[in-house]
Design a protein around this motif. Structure first.
Motif, PDB file in Angstrom:
ATOM      1  N   MET A 160      45.916  40.334  45.648  1.00  0.00           N
ATOM      2  CA  MET A 160      45.701  40.487  44.274  1.00  0.00           C
ATOM      3  C   MET A 160      46.709  39.674  43.527  1.00  0.00           C
ATOM      4  N   SER A 161      47.970  39.514  44.082  1.00  0.00           N
ATOM      5  CA  SER A 161      48.742  38.816  43.097  1.00  0.00           C
ATOM      6  C   SER A 161      48.361  37.335  43.089  1.00  0.00           C
ATOM      7  N   PHE A 162      47.780  36.938  44.228  1.00  0.00           N
ATOM      8  CA  PHE A 162      47.173  35.327  43.968  1.00  0.00           C
ATOM      9  C   PHE A 162      46.233  35.215  42.872  1.00  0.00           C
ATOM     10  N   ILE A 163      45.070  36.156  42.947  1.00  0.00           N
ATOM     11  CA  ILE A 163      44.115  36.230  42.215  1.00  0.00           C
ATOM     12  C   ILE A 163      44.736  36.135  40.750  1.00  0.00           C
ATOM     13  N   ILE A 164      45.528  36.768  40.328  1.00  0.00           N
ATOM     14  CA  ILE A 164      46.235  37.020  38.912  1.00  0.00           C
ATOM     15  C   ILE A 164      46.881  35.852  38.710  1.00  0.00           C
ATOM     16  N   MET A 165      47.746  35.233  39.690  1.00  0.00           N
ATOM     17  CA  MET A 165      48.394  33.765  39.459  1.00  0.00           C
ATOM     18  C   MET A 165      47.415  32.796  39.292  1.00  0.00           C
ATOM     19  N   LEU A 166      46.158  32.905  39.986  1.00  0.00           N
ATOM     20  CA  LEU A 166      45.398  31.548  39.738  1.00  0.00           C
ATOM     21  C   LEU A 166      44.603  31.848  38.455  1.00  0.00           C
ATOM     22  N   SER A 167      44.435  33.034  38.215  1.00  0.00           N
ATOM     23  CA  SER A 167      43.715  33.364  36.628  1.00  0.00           C
ATOM     24  C   SER A 167      44.531  33.005  35.656  1.00  0.00           C
ATOM     25  N   ALA A 168      45.683  33.334  35.803  1.00  0.00           N
ATOM     26  CA  ALA A 168      46.704  33.037  34.456  1.00  0.00           C
ATOM     27  C   ALA A 168      46.846  31.582  34.315  1.00  0.00           C
ATOM     28  N   LEU A 169      47.108  30.993  35.512  1.00  0.00           N
ATOM     29  CA  LEU A 169      47.038  29.560  35.407  1.00  0.00           C
ATOM     30  C   LEU A 169      46.156  28.657  34.722  1.00  0.00           C
ATOM     31  N   ILE A 170      44.727  29.192  35.299  1.00  0.00           N
ATOM     32  CA  ILE A 170      43.566  28.575  34.762  1.00  0.00           C
ATOM     33  C   ILE A 170      43.498  28.927  33.103  1.00  0.00           C
ATOM     34  N   LEU A 171      43.760  30.086  32.984  1.00  0.00           N
ATOM     35  CA  LEU A 171      43.828  30.633  31.409  1.00  0.00           C
ATOM     36  C   LEU A 171      44.520  29.907  30.476  1.00  0.00           C
ATOM     37  N   ASP A 172      46.042  29.679  30.992  1.00  0.00           N
ATOM     38  CA  ASP A 172      47.183  28.680  30.463  1.00  0.00           C
ATOM     39  C   ASP A 172      46.627  27.439  30.131  1.00  0.00           C
ATOM     40  N   TRP A 173      46.063  26.781  31.286  1.00  0.00           N
ATOM     41  CA  TRP A 173      45.214  25.543  31.066  1.00  0.00           C
ATOM     42  C   TRP A 173      44.524  25.478  30.025  1.00  0.00           C
ATOM     43  N   LEU A 174      43.454  26.402  30.004  1.00  0.00           N
ATOM     44  CA  LEU A 174      42.207  26.136  29.050  1.00  0.00           C
ATOM     45  C   LEU A 174      42.845  26.700  27.747  1.00  0.00           C
ATOM     46  N   VAL A 175      43.660  27.475  27.535  1.00  0.00           N
ATOM     47  CA  VAL A 175      43.932  28.206  26.093  1.00  0.00           C
ATOM     48  C   VAL A 175      45.249  27.312  25.529  1.00  0.00           C
ATOM     49  N   GLY A 176      46.299  27.366  26.249  1.00  0.00           N
ATOM     50  CA  GLY A 176      47.293  26.645  26.051  1.00  0.00           C
ATOM     51  C   GLY A 176      48.196  27.937  25.302  1.00  0.00           C
ATOM     52  N   GLU A 177      49.412  27.287  24.692  1.00  0.00           N
ATOM     53  CA  GLU A 177      50.332  28.105  23.901  1.00  0.00           C
ATOM     54  C   GLU A 177      49.579  28.641  22.743  1.00  0.00           C
ATOM     55  N   PRO A 178      49.759  29.994  22.386  1.00  0.00           N
ATOM     56  CA  PRO A 178      49.212  30.271  21.078  1.00  0.00           C
ATOM     57  C   PRO A 178      49.994  29.755  19.705  1.00  0.00           C
TER      58      PRO A 178
END
Length: 302
Positions: free
Chosen positions: A1-19
């Motif tokens: 599960m940690s891998f899925i969370i890390m992958l999801s967070a990295l993708i989300l960070d890349w798509l959305v960026g810093e608020p």
């Protein structure tokens, strides 16, 4: 599960960026300023300054770490919470958002704009900034502080680990100065940040070495890192400079005072294109970490 969370967070960070607004770390900064104003009294004895700094650090970090731990344990929603928290703690996209405009200004010959943009990410005097060096150093060092350290502590301790690491890292950036005001008050935050960064910094340095000029990176790490005043930034930047085959470090002007820092890397001057190479090195290192984490996860759950 940690891998899925890390992958999801990295993708989300890349798509959305810093608020752009209402970033939690901005609110955290306001809180720390209030606590520092309340607890930091430079007329106190040295030991009392240290104790009050330690207490202020615990008040800033522990409640958020505990809350993050318990929420992350909730079924389903804990996973969603962990993804959001890790995304907010990461700064991978932010590295690109800050460094690319500097590269573009340099390529267009707008040196003054490049200096202005660089002065926003480093604490050096604008008129004396070596744009290429300063930007590359920031990218390499923040590759550890804003990306790999956060991923490492999430892998070790989940959302609470990522939150603790990022908040301590922020406190070190705010209180870790060697000035009369902060020397003793900020020492607890600075030393804890050093401890939390010890392993991830060396893994980051190893990643840079593996994905760049390995021979020069390892030689620079071994010979030059011990000369740097930070036990963790030294290996990261020395290895990164060698991996890119450029020269970093050297004299830099902070608040009107010149500091003679050790030379890092090789004798090749840093060029504007090397900013992009530094960003690429961090990006490839992220892919390496994800690959290794995925393999380890696969072995564990096979």
């Amino acid at each position: 599960m940690s891998f899925i969370i890390m992958l999801s967070a990295l993708i989300l960070d890349w798509l959305v960026g810093e608020p752009k607004r209402l970033h939690p770390l901005v609110g955290f900064g306001l809180l720390t300023n209030k606590l520092e104003y309340r607890f930091n009294q430079s007329n106190h004895p040295v030991f009392r300054q240290f104790i009050f700094g330690l207490l202020a650090m615990l008040l800033c970090v522990v409640p958020f770490a505990v809350i993050s731990f318990f929420i992350s344990q909730i079924a389903v929603w804990g996973t969603v919470f962990s993804i959001v928290v890790l995304t907010l703690c990461l700064g991978h996209r932010s590295l690109f958002d800050h460094a690319r405009p500097i590269l573009q200004a340099m390529q267009q010959g707008d040196i003054e704009q490049a200096k202005t943009l660089t002065s926003r990410i480093v604490s050096r005097d604008k008129e004396h900034i070596d744009v290429n060096k300063a930007t590359i150093e920031s990218v390499l060092e923040n590759g550890n502080d804003a990306v790999f350290g956060t991923l490492f502590w999430f892998a070790i301790a989940g959302a609470a680990g990522a939150v603790t690491y990022r908040l301590v890292n922020t406190l070190d950036a705010m209180w870790g100065y060697r000035t009369p005001r902060f020397f003793y008050f900020g020492k607890a935050a600075a030393r804890l940040d050093d401890a939390l960064n010890y392993v991830p910094a060396r893994l980051t340095a190893l990643s840079y070495a593996l994905l760049g000029n390995s021979r020069k990176a390892l030689a620079c790490w071994r010979q030059q890192a011990p000369l740097w005043d930070s036990p963790n930034a030294g290996p990261v930047m020395a290895s990164g400079a060698g991996a890119l085959n450029v020269q970093l470090g050297g004299a830099a002007c902070y608040h009107g005072e010149w500091h003679q820092r050790p030379q890092l890397g090789t004798s090749n001057p840093a060029e504007a294109i090397d900013i992009q190479r530094a960003l690429s090195l961090v990006f490839k290192s992220v892919l390496l970490w994800l690959t290794v984490t995925g393999i380890i996860t696969g072995i564990i759950y096979a």
